[in-house]
Design an enzyme around this catalytic site. Structure first.
Site, mmCIF file in Angstrom:
data_model
loop_
_atom_site.group_PDB
_atom_site.id
_atom_site.type_symbol
_atom_site.label_atom_id
_atom_site.label_comp_id
_atom_site.label_asym_id
_atom_site.label_seq_id
_atom_site.Cartn_x
_atom_site.Cartn_y
_atom_site.Cartn_z
ATOM 1 N N GLY A 239 -3.520 2.349 -7.964
ATOM 2 C CA GLY A 239 -2.070 2.268 -8.043
ATOM 3 C C GLY A 239 -1.301 3.497 -7.637
ATOM 4 N N PRO A 276 -8.616 2.895 -5.895
ATOM 5 C CA PRO A 276 -7.489 3.160 -5.001
ATOM 6 C C PRO A 276 -7.565 2.285 -3.751
ATOM 7 C CG PRO A 276 -9.136 4.871 -4.758
ATOM 8 C CD PRO A 276 -9.597 3.991 -5.899
ATOM 9 N N GLY A 277 -6.421 1.845 -3.297
ATOM 10 C CA GLY A 277 -6.341 1.121 -2.030
ATOM 11 C C GLY A 277 -5.313 1.767 -1.130
ATOM 12 N N ARG A 278 -4.051 1.669 -1.567
ATOM 13 C CA ARG A 278 -2.929 2.107 -0.747
ATOM 14 C C ARG A 278 -3.036 3.583 -0.347
ATOM 15 N NH1 ARG A 278 2.087 -0.467 -1.066
ATOM 16 N NH2 ARG A 278 1.391 -1.330 -3.054
ATOM 17 N N CYS A 346 12.141 -17.009 13.542
ATOM 18 C CA CYS A 346 13.398 -17.711 13.259
ATOM 19 C C CYS A 346 13.714 -17.694 11.765
ATOM 20 C CB CYS A 346 13.335 -19.137 13.787
ATOM 21 S SG CYS A 346 13.307 -19.234 15.584
#
Length: 421
Positions: A239, A276-278, A346
């Site tokens: 996080g 952790p990722g982000r 669109c």
């Protein structure tokens, strides 16, 4: 820190000009830097040393097998939330004893796949899931290692759609009920209770919510041990946020996060897992797009790109900010002008930015969305029958396409027309 810098007037990924990649494979495309992935992973493992630990990359942030193999070769474990992600981790050569299975809705079939292929632990999120896992493991004659995810009721002070540690969120069991749930887990066959799991949200920009949650986990560890449970592993989730806008105050560094972990739970004698990722993947990637048209509207100019919300949904879904830069470096002193940066889908929601100051741009110019490595390609779709865009991995002065752009024929071939039509 990242490895996307201007050289000789052109934005490069490490030693490769993004314009050279665009000329060969077309636009839009995602581009990832091996050096950035490596450095950010190393920051976490250095921050936790000398505690026994495993850094498990959150695959949900960026799931390409080549990226997972890059991190796996460095020693990373993997945090998965589906059987598909589990299979990606295995395809990348990550052994089962380095894979943690999280998520609130694991099916019995997913449990079976992970038990057959090997698993470090299941992070169990509810009593019904715990009972189902017990039945599956018992039927297979194996033992499933588990950590139970507790919900500490801590406000992560992040976007409401990515907050996971408050009492009204769907994740985990209330920490106040931990004793009774752990007692039931100890009685169920086929389960080995190895630890505690907690995760309070994504894109956190301050450490105090982590501290609140981890102190509660420390207290819970003492209580559960007093009740006879062998708590030997703490999964503290992920996080930690990244700075999406270069002029924003930077979130805490991994070194500060590691110091917090040592201060709050470091004396418990537990192996520490983080997910952790982000922070590993976010700044490791950019999205490169080309200007289709510059449209003069009523009181505003629109920069219409060939990338759209189906390629990068974060601005539409979360109101997220990404720095947007010209691939060809503007001359010093170039006056900027405001553009509404939009895509061709669109939907009015297909808007990346409004009144964004940028150097004058023209049809055919290239732009890059910074910090697009996390929750970019993984959340992409083929809305409007727009092909999923390529992914490119750079290492030094060479690059490889690690996911090709499908042809329209390949997309249409997935549809089946019933015999009565």
């Amino acid at each position: 820190m990242d490895h996307f810098l201007y050289r000789s007037g052109t934005l490069h990924a490490e030693d490769v000009a993004l314009s050279d990649i665009a000329q060969v494979i077309g636009t839009p495309f995602y581009c990832y830097s091996t050096a950035t992935l490596t450095r950010h992973y190393q920051l976490f493992t250095e921050a936790l040393s000398p505690l026994p630990h495993l850094v498990c990359f959150a695959i949900k942030s960026l799931s390409n097998v080549a990226v997972l193999k890059t991190l796996g070769n460095l020693g990373a474990g993997m945090d998965v939330v589906s059987a598909g992600e589990y299979m990606r981790a295995k395809a990348a050569g990550v052994p089962g004893d380095k894979i943690v299975f999280s998520g609130v809705g694991k099916t019995r079939e997913e449990m079976r796949i992970a038990l057959e292929g090997g698993i470090r632990q299941f992070n169990v999120e509810s009593e019904p899931e715990m009972r189902a896992l017990s039945e599956v493991a018992s039927s297979m004659g194996v033992i499933a290692p588990i950590a139970i995810r507790v919900n500490p009721d801590v406000d992560a002070r992040t976007h409401e759609k990515i907050a996971t540690g408050k009492s009204e969120n769907k994740f985990g069991i209330p920490i106040a009920r931990a004793s009774e749930v752990y007692a039931e887990a100890a009685r169920l066959p086929g389960l080995d209770v190895v630890g505690i799991d907690v995760h309070i949200g994504s894109q956190l920009t301050e450490l105090s919510p982590f501290e609140q949650a981890y102190l509660k986990v420390a207290d819970l560890t003492h209580r559960l041990r007093a009740e006879g449970h062998d708590i030997r592993r703490l999964d503290l989730g992920g996080g930690l946020g990244i700075p999406y806008a270069r002029n924003n105050e930077a979130p805490p560094l991994p070194t500060d996060y590691g110091a917090l972990i040592k201060r709050t739970v470091g004396d418990l004698g537990c192996e520490i897992e983080i997910e952790p990722g982000r922070l590993i993947s976010g700044n490791s990637g950019v999205l490169v797009s080309r200007v289709i048209y510059v449209k003069n509207g009523e009181g505003r100019d629109f920069l219409i790109l060939d990338a759209a919300m189906n390629d990068l949904v974060r601005p539409s879904m979360y109101g997220a900010h990404h720095d947007i830069v010209a691939v060809e470096e503007p001359a010093a002193g170039t006056e900027q002008q405001p553009y509404d940066v939009v895509g061709p889908v669109c939907e009015t929601g297909d808007t990346f930015a409004k009144a964004r100051p940028l150097p004058p741009l023209a049809e055919g110019d290239l732009v890059a969305f910074r910090s697009a490595g996390a929750y970019g390609s993984v959340m992409a779709s083929e809305y409007n029958t727009r092909p999923l865009i390529p992914e490119v991995l750079v290492k030094g002065d060479h690059y490889a396409v690690i996911r090709a752009r499908p042809t329209f024929e390949e997309i249409l071939a997935r549809d089946t027309v019933p015999e009565w039509l």
